[in-house]
Motif scaffolding. Sequence first.
Motif, PDB file in Angstrom:
ATOM      1  N   LYS A   1      34.520  33.059  28.778  1.00 50.29           N
ATOM      2  CA  LYS A   1      34.766  31.809  29.470  1.00 50.29           C
ATOM      3  C   LYS A   1      36.318  31.523  30.219  1.00 50.29           C
ATOM      4  CE  LYS A   1      30.712  29.639  27.319  1.00 50.29           C
ATOM      5  NZ  LYS A   1      30.321  28.473  26.333  1.00 50.29           N
ATOM      6  N   ASP A   2      37.092  31.925  29.575  1.00 50.63           N
ATOM      7  CA  ASP A   2      38.594  31.993  29.992  1.00 50.63           C
ATOM      8  C   ASP A   2      38.649  32.794  31.216  1.00 50.63           C
ATOM      9  OD1 ASP A   2      39.360  30.226  27.990  1.00 50.63           O
ATOM     10  OD2 ASP A   2      40.261  31.642  26.896  1.00 50.63           O
ATOM     11  N   PHE A   3      38.085  33.924  30.911  1.00 42.90           N
ATOM     12  CA  PHE A   3      38.234  34.983  32.110  1.00 42.90           C
ATOM     13  C   PHE A   3      37.479  34.641  33.280  1.00 42.90           C
ATOM     14  CE2 PHE A   3      36.028  38.415  34.063  1.00 42.90           C
ATOM     15  CZ  PHE A   3      37.029  39.235  34.792  1.00 42.90           C
ATOM     16  N   LEU A   4      36.292  33.996  33.074  1.00 39.16           N
ATOM     17  CA  LEU A   4      35.423  33.498  34.439  1.00 39.16           C
ATOM     18  C   LEU A   4      36.097  32.304  35.223  1.00 39.16           C
ATOM     19  CD1 LEU A   4      32.002  34.087  32.794  1.00 39.16           C
ATOM     20  CD2 LEU A   4      33.028  35.748  34.418  1.00 39.16           C
ATOM     21  N   GLN A   5      37.223  31.696  34.838  1.00 45.66           N
ATOM     22  CA  GLN A   5      37.984  30.842  35.400  1.00 45.66           C
ATOM     23  C   GLN A   5      38.615  31.345  36.486  1.00 45.66           C
ATOM     24  OE1 GLN A   5      39.758  27.448  33.046  1.00 45.66           O
ATOM     25  NE2 GLN A   5      38.595  28.296  31.380  1.00 45.66           N
ATOM     26  N   TYR A   6      39.115  32.725  36.361  1.00 47.75           N
ATOM     27  CA  TYR A   6      39.756  33.351  37.564  1.00 47.75           C
ATOM     28  C   TYR A   6      38.622  33.667  38.436  1.00 47.75           C
ATOM     29  CZ  TYR A   6      43.748  33.969  34.350  1.00 47.75           C
ATOM     30  OH  TYR A   6      44.491  34.003  33.475  1.00 47.75           O
ATOM     31  N   ASP A   7      38.847  32.769  39.803  1.00 51.38           N
ATOM     32  CA  ASP A   7      37.861  33.023  40.591  1.00 51.38           C
ATOM     33  C   ASP A   7      38.292  33.762  42.019  1.00 51.38           C
ATOM     34  OD1 ASP A   7      39.352  30.950  41.732  1.00 51.38           O
ATOM     35  OD2 ASP A   7      37.646  29.798  42.371  1.00 51.38           O
ATOM     36  N   GLU A   8      39.476  34.681  41.959  1.00 48.97           N
ATOM     37  CA  GLU A   8      39.966  35.036  42.994  1.00 48.97           C
ATOM     38  C   GLU A   8      39.011  36.340  43.352  1.00 48.97           C
ATOM     39  OE1 GLU A   8      42.894  36.571  39.788  1.00 48.97           O
ATOM     40  OE2 GLU A   8      41.925  34.864  40.404  1.00 48.97           O
ATOM     41  N   ARG A   9      39.042  36.616  45.011  1.00 46.11           N
ATOM     42  CA  ARG A   9      37.995  37.719  45.337  1.00 46.11           C
ATOM     43  C   ARG A   9      38.998  39.031  44.839  1.00 46.11           C
ATOM     44  NH1 ARG A   9      36.199  33.824  44.379  1.00 46.11           N
ATOM     45  NH2 ARG A   9      34.538  32.735  45.588  1.00 46.11           N
ATOM     46  N   ASN A  10      40.045  39.163  44.996  1.00 45.28           N
ATOM     47  CA  ASN A  10      40.902  40.273  44.882  1.00 45.28           C
ATOM     48  C   ASN A  10      41.258  40.395  43.272  1.00 45.28           C
ATOM     49  OD1 ASN A  10      42.572  42.587  45.186  1.00 45.28           O
ATOM     50  ND2 ASN A  10      44.337  41.622  45.408  1.00 45.28           N
ATOM     51  N   MET A  11      40.270  40.657  42.607  1.00 45.86           N
ATOM     52  CA  MET A  11      40.068  40.699  41.012  1.00 45.86           C
ATOM     53  C   MET A  11      40.473  42.083  40.540  1.00 45.86           C
ATOM     54  SD  MET A  11      39.507  38.430  38.440  1.00 45.86           S
ATOM     55  CE  MET A  11      38.042  37.607  38.539  1.00 45.86           C
ATOM     56  N   PHE A  12      41.595  41.891  39.775  1.00 45.68           N
ATOM     57  CA  PHE A  12      41.991  43.254  39.045  1.00 45.68           C
ATOM     58  C   PHE A  12      41.978  42.950  37.494  1.00 45.68           C
ATOM     59  CE2 PHE A  12      45.468  46.007  37.119  1.00 45.68           C
ATOM     60  CZ  PHE A  12      44.676  47.282  37.344  1.00 45.68           C
ATOM     61  N   ILE A  13      40.446  43.204  37.099  1.00 42.75           N
ATOM     62  CA  ILE A  13      40.148  42.799  35.668  1.00 42.75           C
ATOM     63  C   ILE A  13      41.054  43.297  34.377  1.00 42.75           C
ATOM     64  CG2 ILE A  13      38.293  42.857  34.002  1.00 42.75           C
ATOM     65  CD1 ILE A  13      36.369  43.082  36.142  1.00 42.75           C
ATOM     66  N   ARG A  14      41.464  44.543  34.596  1.00 43.13           N
ATOM     67  CA  ARG A  14      42.428  45.329  33.595  1.00 43.13           C
ATOM     68  C   ARG A  14      43.695  44.726  33.564  1.00 43.13           C
ATOM     69  NH1 ARG A  14      41.037  51.636  35.332  1.00 43.13           N
ATOM     70  NH2 ARG A  14      38.873  51.200  35.902  1.00 43.13           N
ATOM     71  N   GLY A  15      43.978  43.788  34.661  1.00 39.99           N
ATOM     72  CA  GLY A  15      45.335  43.317  34.358  1.00 39.99           C
ATOM     73  C   GLY A  15      45.408  41.986  34.008  1.00 39.99           C
TER      74      GLY A  15
END
Length: 326
Positions: free
Chosen positions: A181-195
Amino acid sequence: MFSAMPKNAPRIAIVVPCYNEQEVLPMSNKTLSDLLSDMITGGLISDNSYILYVDDGSRDNTWRIIESIIAGNSHAEGIKLAANAGHQNALIAGLETAADHCDAAISIDADLQDDILAIPRMVEKFREGYEIVYGVRNSRESDSWFKRESAQGFYRIMRHLGVKSVYNHADFRLMSAAALKDFLQYDERNMFIRGIIPGLGRTQTSVYYDRKPRTAGESKYPLKKMINFAVDGITSFSVRPVRMVFFFGIGFLLVALGIFIYVMTRYFEGETIEGWTSLMLSIWFCTGVILMSLGVIGEYIGKIYTEVKHRPRYSIEKSTITQRKK
């Protein structure tokens, strides 16, 4: 196979992004289903744990295979994206779908090159209190020389740019529902998940494994996609490339000043200045640097353009997932 843990066994969702995986999916499903069954029987996870397949707009029979898997397996679910959204967006779609239906989600690629025997160890770490558990490769000996060296170079660049990342870790990880749920608050389109995930905080640890070669199908990360992935990772976390352009400009200004002083000195001494070739080389070189600099700046402007439109990252065409009891 696993020590019995009957009390408070967690619900685990194994999220599997799939793109044109008809060759490998039946074998991967059997392997994952057997592992899931063993973990449920051993009491490591709850009986309503499941595998969630995400079809990323495949052009082959991947979705038909997923539907047949679901029809014969009560521990399998699937979602079908309306169009190919890319591996990272398909992964996000699966994690977002699973977030409300699990205590923790484990992401793994459909080719199962990542060792599934690391999954029980991830769950054990989760039960010990860790909310994020990374699957980390022991080495890159199975990779080609180019892929190994380019990966190491990429991680070095990311560290230099101040990006938190886990070396030799891709997208094989466990995340608790709270961390999701913390992660899903990041809503940018240029998403670099590993960072992003290493920067979430919470309790984190790693388990180590040996990566296996792909048994069927083709790699979904050819050179072009690897380069695009690296560019996305760098530009989504740091503006240092743009700052480097500024310092390049200062450097060339100083060089131009030195050349001006040299030319004027030769002029007042009455000497003929030759050097058409060097002049042309300088023009071409400077033009190349200018165009490269514009390209770097344009990359960031393009990212801004994508972000301000705020279009959805993916669209779900079909979903079989049901409300599962907590």
